[in-house]
Scaffold this motif. Structure first.
Motif, PDB file in Angstrom:
ATOM      1  N   TYR A   1      -4.638  14.206  -6.823  1.00 46.06           N
ATOM      2  CA  TYR A   1      -4.777  14.821  -8.138  1.00 46.06           C
ATOM      3  C   TYR A   1      -4.623  16.338  -8.034  1.00 46.06           C
ATOM      4  CZ  TYR A   1      -9.464  15.276  -6.157  1.00 46.06           C
ATOM      5  OH  TYR A   1     -10.517  15.530  -5.312  1.00 46.06           O
ATOM      6  N   ASP A   2      -4.482  16.967  -9.187  1.00 43.29           N
ATOM      7  CA  ASP A   2      -4.311  18.410  -9.263  1.00 43.29           C
ATOM      8  C   ASP A   2      -5.691  19.064  -9.355  1.00 43.29           C
ATOM      9  OD1 ASP A   2      -3.727  21.028  -9.784  1.00 43.29           O
ATOM     10  OD2 ASP A   2      -2.306  20.638 -11.398  1.00 43.29           O
ATOM     11  N   LYS A   3      -6.094  19.762  -8.302  1.00 43.89           N
ATOM     12  CA  LYS A   3      -7.417  20.384  -8.279  1.00 43.89           C
ATOM     13  C   LYS A   3      -7.559  21.465  -9.342  1.00 43.89           C
ATOM     14  CE  LYS A   3      -8.347  19.426  -3.404  1.00 43.89           C
ATOM     15  NZ  LYS A   3      -8.671  20.002  -2.075  1.00 43.89           N
TER      16      LYS A   3
ATOM     17  N   PHE B   1       2.261  10.390  -9.553  1.00 44.24           N
ATOM     18  CA  PHE B   1       1.574  10.447 -10.845  1.00 44.24           C
ATOM     19  C   PHE B   1       0.468  11.494 -10.854  1.00 44.24           C
ATOM     20  CE2 PHE B   1      -2.154   8.922 -13.326  1.00 44.24           C
ATOM     21  CZ  PHE B   1      -1.634   9.129 -14.600  1.00 44.24           C
ATOM     22  N   GLY B   2      -0.283  11.579  -9.759  1.00 42.52           N
ATOM     23  CA  GLY B   2      -1.484  12.404  -9.768  1.00 42.52           C
ATOM     24  C   GLY B   2      -1.287  13.874  -9.492  1.00 42.52           C
ATOM     25  N   LYS B   3      -0.132  14.273  -8.982  1.00 45.85           N
ATOM     26  CA  LYS B   3       0.023  15.661  -8.542  1.00 45.85           C
ATOM     27  C   LYS B   3      -0.095  16.686  -9.671  1.00 45.85           C
ATOM     28  CE  LYS B   3       5.095  15.306  -8.497  1.00 45.85           C
ATOM     29  NZ  LYS B   3       6.284  15.375  -7.622  1.00 45.85           N
ATOM     30  N   HIS B   4       0.085  16.253 -10.922  1.00 47.01           N
ATOM     31  CA  HIS B   4      -0.040  17.181 -12.044  1.00 47.01           C
ATOM     32  C   HIS B   4      -1.149  16.760 -13.018  1.00 47.01           C
ATOM     33  CE1 HIS B   4       3.458  19.260 -10.667  1.00 47.01           C
ATOM     34  NE2 HIS B   4       4.270  18.244 -10.884  1.00 47.01           N
ATOM     35  N   ARG B   5      -2.084  15.926 -12.536  1.00 49.93           N
ATOM     36  CA  ARG B   5      -3.128  15.412 -13.436  1.00 49.93           C
ATOM     37  C   ARG B   5      -4.516  15.571 -12.843  1.00 49.93           C
ATOM     38  NH1 ARG B   5       1.513  12.786 -14.204  1.00 49.93           N
ATOM     39  NH2 ARG B   5       2.146  12.376 -16.359  1.00 49.93           N
ATOM     40  N   ALA B   6      -5.505  15.561 -13.724  1.00 51.33           N
ATOM     41  CA  ALA B   6      -6.890  15.743 -13.309  1.00 51.33           C
ATOM     42  C   ALA B   6      -7.399  14.512 -12.560  1.00 51.33           C
ATOM     43  CB  ALA B   6      -7.778  16.008 -14.532  1.00 51.33           C
ATOM     44  N   LYS B   7      -8.406  14.722 -11.755  1.00 49.60           N
ATOM     45  CA  LYS B   7      -8.986  13.646 -10.945  1.00 49.60           C
ATOM     46  C   LYS B   7      -9.498  12.510 -11.823  1.00 49.60           C
ATOM     47  CE  LYS B   7     -12.557  12.697  -7.490  1.00 49.60           C
ATOM     48  NZ  LYS B   7     -13.658  13.281  -6.670  1.00 49.60           N
ATOM     49  N   SER B   8     -10.141  12.840 -12.936  1.00 49.13           N
ATOM     50  CA  SER B   8     -10.714  11.808 -13.806  1.00 49.13           C
ATOM     51  C   SER B   8      -9.638  10.883 -14.359  1.00 49.13           C
ATOM     52  CB  SER B   8     -11.489  12.455 -14.963  1.00 49.13           C
ATOM     53  OG  SER B   8     -10.644  13.307 -15.724  1.00 49.13           O
ATOM     54  N   THR B   9      -8.465  11.438 -14.677  1.00 50.69           N
ATOM     55  CA  THR B   9      -7.363  10.634 -15.209  1.00 50.69           C
ATOM     56  C   THR B   9      -6.842   9.671 -14.148  1.00 50.69           C
ATOM     57  OG1 THR B   9      -6.701  12.420 -16.695  1.00 50.69           O
ATOM     58  CG2 THR B   9      -5.075  10.703 -16.257  1.00 50.69           C
ATOM     59  N   VAL B  10      -6.620  10.182 -12.958  1.00 49.31           N
ATOM     60  CA  VAL B  10      -6.100   9.357 -11.866  1.00 49.31           C
ATOM     61  C   VAL B  10      -7.106   8.270 -11.492  1.00 49.31           C
ATOM     62  CG1 VAL B  10      -5.241   9.348  -9.495  1.00 49.31           C
ATOM     63  CG2 VAL B  10      -4.756  11.288 -10.992  1.00 49.31           C
ATOM     64  N   ALA B  11      -8.376   8.643 -11.408  1.00 49.43           N
ATOM     65  CA  ALA B  11      -9.414   7.688 -11.016  1.00 49.43           C
ATOM     66  C   ALA B  11      -9.556   6.569 -12.034  1.00 49.43           C
ATOM     67  CB  ALA B  11     -10.746   8.419 -10.846  1.00 49.43           C
TER      68      ALA B  11
ATOM     69  N   ARG C   1       0.825  -1.210   0.000  1.00 50.47           N
ATOM     70  CA  ARG C   1       0.000   0.000   0.000  1.00 50.47           C
ATOM     71  C   ARG C   1       0.860   1.262   0.000  1.00 50.47           C
ATOM     72  NH1 ARG C   1      -4.056   0.503   4.604  1.00 50.47           N
ATOM     73  NH2 ARG C   1      -4.512   2.397   3.434  1.00 50.47           N
ATOM     74  N   ARG C   2       1.931   1.240   0.739  1.00 50.09           N
ATOM     75  CA  ARG C   2       2.796   2.411   0.842  1.00 50.09           C
ATOM     76  C   ARG C   2       3.431   2.740  -0.513  1.00 50.09           C
ATOM     77  NH1 ARG C   2       5.494   4.997   5.036  1.00 50.09           N
ATOM     78  NH2 ARG C   2       7.444   6.025   4.453  1.00 50.09           N
ATOM     79  N   ALA C   3       3.952   1.704  -1.186  1.00 50.10           N
ATOM     80  CA  ALA C   3       4.586   1.912  -2.490  1.00 50.10           C
ATOM     81  C   ALA C   3       3.572   2.393  -3.524  1.00 50.10           C
ATOM     82  CB  ALA C   3       5.246   0.616  -2.955  1.00 50.10           C
ATOM     83  N   TYR C   4       2.376   1.807  -3.491  1.00 53.02           N
ATOM     84  CA  TYR C   4       1.351   2.207  -4.466  1.00 53.02           C
ATOM     85  C   TYR C   4       0.864   3.627  -4.179  1.00 53.02           C
ATOM     86  CZ  TYR C   4      -2.668   2.174  -7.536  1.00 53.02           C
ATOM     87  OH  TYR C   4      -3.570   2.492  -8.534  1.00 53.02           O
ATOM     88  N   GLN C   5       0.696   3.968  -2.913  1.00 47.65           N
ATOM     89  CA  GLN C   5       0.242   5.314  -2.564  1.00 47.65           C
ATOM     90  C   GLN C   5       1.265   6.361  -3.006  1.00 47.65           C
ATOM     91  OE1 GLN C   5      -2.922   6.128  -0.918  1.00 47.65           O
ATOM     92  NE2 GLN C   5      -2.225   7.956  -1.990  1.00 47.65           N
ATOM     93  N   LYS C   6       2.546   6.038  -2.859  1.00 50.70           N
ATOM     94  CA  LYS C   6       3.593   6.955  -3.318  1.00 50.70           C
ATOM     95  C   LYS C   6       3.519   7.137  -4.836  1.00 50.70           C
ATOM     96  CE  LYS C   6       8.579   7.833  -3.118  1.00 50.70           C
ATOM     97  NZ  LYS C   6       8.633   8.255  -4.527  1.00 50.70           N
ATOM     98  N   PHE C   7       3.252   6.036  -5.541  1.00 49.87           N
ATOM     99  CA  PHE C   7       3.112   6.100  -6.994  1.00 49.87           C
ATOM    100  C   PHE C   7       1.945   7.012  -7.373  1.00 49.87           C
ATOM    101  CE2 PHE C   7       0.208   4.064 -10.143  1.00 49.87           C
ATOM    102  CZ  PHE C   7       0.784   4.600 -11.285  1.00 49.87           C
TER     103      PHE C   7
END
Length: 380
Positions: free
Chosen positions: A158-160, A117-127, A107-113
């Protein structure tokens, strides 16, 4: 023991066997053209297992497992337009987790991923990508490749600033747009007819492109949705899901409007233009943006699919039941409608609350007095 099933036009084999440690393992292989080919593969694999020729292997890289999972379980059943999503999801894993084995993930490794990945992307992409990865990991647990689901309870990051609320037109703007499209329509160019159809039915762009004259029933004022149009394959394809197959009631005038279009297409396609093609989403968007610019309607994120959102907003504003809207849209479950349109639902909640209070007020006793309540309060 082997299980052989047909998936689409191909056959898939799943062989269960014991490795040299006595642990049960499975091997899946898809893409066989005939059942006989699949059976031969299964027989050969079972012989190798019996002879001890199969050595247990260390679980693969997460990215490799995901792609093998896609080829085995998804490739033969998804629509052409969806393939690109899986290709992109695989590319992301190779980029962000190039050396991560699926059995080493937690879980820790996946959460870091997800955070990276999500910090510069829209919520829909990450979801969307998270849902694909989670589906593959669940199967990995089921198949015994790994022991735990390391994606369960992960938090999306994700990036709001890149996550916009659903764009839709107001009732006034919708009327302006429809009036303009009606006045400037040309039966040889079908894009404007497609936009109007989307606004009045809430159909998906691909579903509109996939309509044939057999789907139009002027006796009952209905449109039957039973196939979609693939821009990439330039051919009909299956709908998104079983719930997407539906019959939509509409106004007679809309069907009369659609009937203006030529009926000469060899494939009986309703919206085939003078070039015998179905306009692409980009082509329809170009027409839509030009119309909105002419009308002075400024909606930066509004596009062809947004006509579906506008349809929902209009129905909600007029108090149409959410369950009825969900069925009209072809959603598999009302929870899908609630999730996708939560922003719109919240926006119209105040109007709904006012209606509820007004309705309940009719139950209030005519001669109600709060004298008793005031007396009780003084006594306390």
């Amino acid at each position: 023991m082997a299980s052989i099933k047909k998936r689409g036009n191909n056959w898939q084999v799943r062989v269960s066997y014991k490795d040299e440690t006595g642990k049960f393992r499975t091997k899946s292989q898809a893409g066989f053209k005939t059942k006989r080919e699949a059976q031969l593969f299964a027989n050969e694999y079972e012989i190798k297992a019996d002879n001890g020729e199969l050595k247990s292997k260390r679980p693969p890289l997460f990215a490799d497992y995901f792609w093998e999972w896609y080829e085995t379980y998804k490739e033969s059943s998804i629509r052409n337009r969806t393939v690109g999503t899986y290709v992109y999801a695989h590319k992301v894993l190779k980029q962000f987790l190039p050396n991560a084995r699926i059995d080493e993930m937690d879980r820790r490794a996946y959460q870091k991923f997800i955070k990276d990945f999500g910090k510069h992307r829209a919520k829909s992409t990450v979801a969307k990508l998270n849902s694909l990865y989670h589906a593959s990991v669940k199967d990995a647990v089921y198949d015994g490749v790994i022991q735990k689901d390391f994606i369960e309870k992960s938090v999306l990051v994700y990036d709001k600033d890149k996550t916009w609320d659903i764009e839709y037109l107001s009732e006034k703007e919708t009327k302006q747009l429809v009036d303009y499209l009606m006045k400037t329509r040309n039966p040889h160019y079908t894009s404007k007819y497609m936009i109007i159809t989307a606004l009045f039915t809430g159909m998906r762009p691909g579903e509109i492109g996939g309509l044939t004259w057999e789907n139009i029933n002027k006796n009952f004022n209905t449109i039957s949705v039973n196939q979609s149009w693939s821009e990439s394959a330039k051919d009909f394809e299956d709908l998104k899901n079983d719930a997407s197959q539906r019959t939509i009631r509409t106004d007679k005038w809309l069907l009369d409007l659609i009937s203006e279009l030529p009926h000469e297409d060899k494939q009986y396609r309703v919206f085939a233009n003078q070039f015998k093609t179905i306009p692409t989403s980009n082509a329809v968007n170009k027409v839509l943006r030009a119309a909105m610019k002419e009308l002075g309607i400024n909606r930066k994120g509004f596009h062809f699919h947004s006509c579906r959102h506008t349809h929902v907003a209009y129905l909600l504003s007029h108090g149409v039941d959410l369950y009825a809207i969900s069925k009209r849209l072809g959603h598999s479950d009302i929870t899908v409608t609630s999730r996708v349109y939560s922003y719109l639902i919240d926006e119209y909640k105040q109007k709904t609350d006012d209606k509820i209070i007004t309705a309940l007020s009719d139950l209030k006793p005519e001669n109600f007095s709060n004298d008793f309540a005031q007396t009780l309060h003084k006594a306390r």
